[in-house]
Enzyme design. Structure first.
Site, PDB file in Angstrom:
ATOM      1  N   ALA A  82     -60.736  -3.485  85.117  1.00 39.89           N
ATOM      2  CA  ALA A  82     -60.984  -4.078  86.418  1.00 39.89           C
ATOM      3  C   ALA A  82     -59.839  -4.955  86.902  1.00 39.89           C
ATOM      4  O   ALA A  82     -59.447  -4.883  88.074  1.00 39.89           O
ATOM      5  CB  ALA A  82     -62.281  -4.886  86.363  1.00 39.89           C
TER       6      ALA A  82
ATOM      7  N   GLU B 118     -42.770  33.261  94.561  1.00 42.55           N
ATOM      8  CA  GLU B 118     -42.396  34.421  95.363  1.00 42.55           C
ATOM      9  C   GLU B 118     -41.914  35.596  94.503  1.00 42.55           C
ATOM     10  O   GLU B 118     -42.412  36.722  94.675  1.00 42.55           O
ATOM     11  CB  GLU B 118     -41.322  34.033  96.393  1.00 42.55           C
ATOM     12  CG  GLU B 118     -41.776  33.005  97.413  1.00 42.55           C
ATOM     13  CD  GLU B 118     -41.454  31.574  96.985  1.00 42.55           C
ATOM     14  OE1 GLU B 118     -41.716  31.232  95.802  1.00 42.55           O
ATOM     15  OE2 GLU B 118     -40.931  30.816  97.819  1.00 42.55           O
TER      16      GLU B 118
END
Length: 364
Positions: free
Chosen positions: A299, A57
């Site tokens: 895996a 902002e």
């Protein structure tokens, strides 16, 4: 949503896109973007560039100058209302004289939330929840940190590079390289957004990886490298151990791991985290400061995480190649429910990197 137009949503999507530019630089703060619009035109925009620097902002208001008077500010996350590293963003918006604030996600941090109410008390028309799902997906780690789950374990993202027939290695176990250079560059960018990059000991032994970030995005804090290594088999000669003094390396083991191996690794600069079982290990990592973890195979480790239902995001890279049934499958032992009971994932994006395709998924 009452009072919100499609134009408002378009500007918010622009704010979300700006926020992404802070990837790897803003944590533990969220990524935030801001667009100041007056008379249908952008008069200023900005994003949170780095932790400790001005928020989105003030950056956008600085760019807008006096043109912010009477304008609408589109902010991807609810403006903060407290003093932290920087002053409250609500104060900056009020002082600039904006007439309307539209924000995306509601801030989950109790210290910083409530900015919308502060703005309304100051006479500013403030409304939130616009494109909130996109904001929460973008800052998934931040929202996880401030949820109950965030106190228990890290946010876990799993990356897999596969062939079209879902193989992560050829019949001889070779996996370097399935995907192309563009995908590998994207993986380095992704690594920069997490507290740690992790792999199982099988991958560490087979590939001797560095697990560092080497790419266009330089993380504000280099991610720790974590190896899940129950018996502390990580060689002292490995690339990870040899570079432990440069970028932190953690070895996660069982409490009964060999004491001599532990002493040798610690003497080489490796931090050893011992805990009994995956759940306890993840809690220990969260307590040690790993709020998020980017997992890169293999895996067995991927299967263990999925079986434990602790994977929050998946990045699946598919290369246009067929390896065949003798290649390595990405998953070993995972739950095998009936189709109707199988967990479904939510698709966030489908992107291309060179000849490869990536599908990004989030848990429902």
């Amino acid at each position: 949503m009452s009072g919100i137009s499609e134009t408002d949503r378009e500007w918010m999507r622009r704010a979300v896109a700006l926020a992404e530019r802070g990837w790897g630089r803003t944590a533990p703060n969220p990524m935030v973007g801001c667009v100041i619009v007056r008379g249908g035109s952008v008069v200023g925009e900005g994003w949170h560039t780095e932790y400790g620097c001005p928020h989105a902002e003030p950056e956008a208001l600085r760019a807008a100058g006096e043109a912010a008077q009477g304008a609408t500010a589109y902010v991807s996350l609810e403006p903060c209302s407290h003093w932290g590293k920087t002053p409250p963003c609500t104060d900056a918006l009020i002082a600039a004289g904006v007439s309307r604030v539209v924000f995306g996600g509601f801030d989950p941090n109790p210290r910083a939330s409530g900015g919308g109410s502060v703005l309304r008390e100051a006479g500013i028309d403030a409304v939130g929840g616009v494109e909130e799902r996109a904001v929460r997906d973008q800052n998934a780690v931040f929202f996880h940190t401030h949820s109950l789950a965030g106190t228990e374990r890290p946010f876990i993202a799993l990356k897999l590079a596969m062939s079209l027939d879902a193989r992560i290695a050829d019949r001889d176990g070779r996996s370097v390289w399935i995907t192309g250079e563009e995908s590998r560059a994207e993986v380095h960018r992704l690594r920069a957004g997490y507290d740690a990059v992790a792999a199982g000991i099988g991958t560490a032994l087979a590939d001797d990886p560095q697990l560092t970030v080497r790419g266009a995005v330089v993380p504000r804090v280099a991610p720790a490298r974590i190896v899940f290594d129950r018996s502390l088999r990580l060689p002292l000669s490995s690339a990870l151990v040899r570079t432990a003094a440069e970028v932190p390396v953690w070895a996660v083991c069982a409490p009964d791991a060999d004491a001599g191996r532990r002493d040798a690794l610690e003497a080489a600069g490796v931090r050893v985290v011992a805990a009994d079982g995956l759940a306890a290990q993840l809690r220990a990592l969260r307590g040690a400061g790993a709020g998020s973890m980017f997992v890169e195979g293999g895996a067995a480790f991927a299967s263990a995480l999925l079986a434990a239902d602790v994977v929050d995001r998946m990045y699946l890279f598919y290369a246009p190649v067929l390896i065949g049934p003798d290649g390595g499958a990405p998953f070993g032992t995972i739950p095998n429910p009936a189709l109707a009971d199988a967990p479904r994932w939510r698709r966030l994006a489908t992107d291309t990197f060179g000849a490869d395709t990536r599908i990004t998924l989030a848990r429902r």
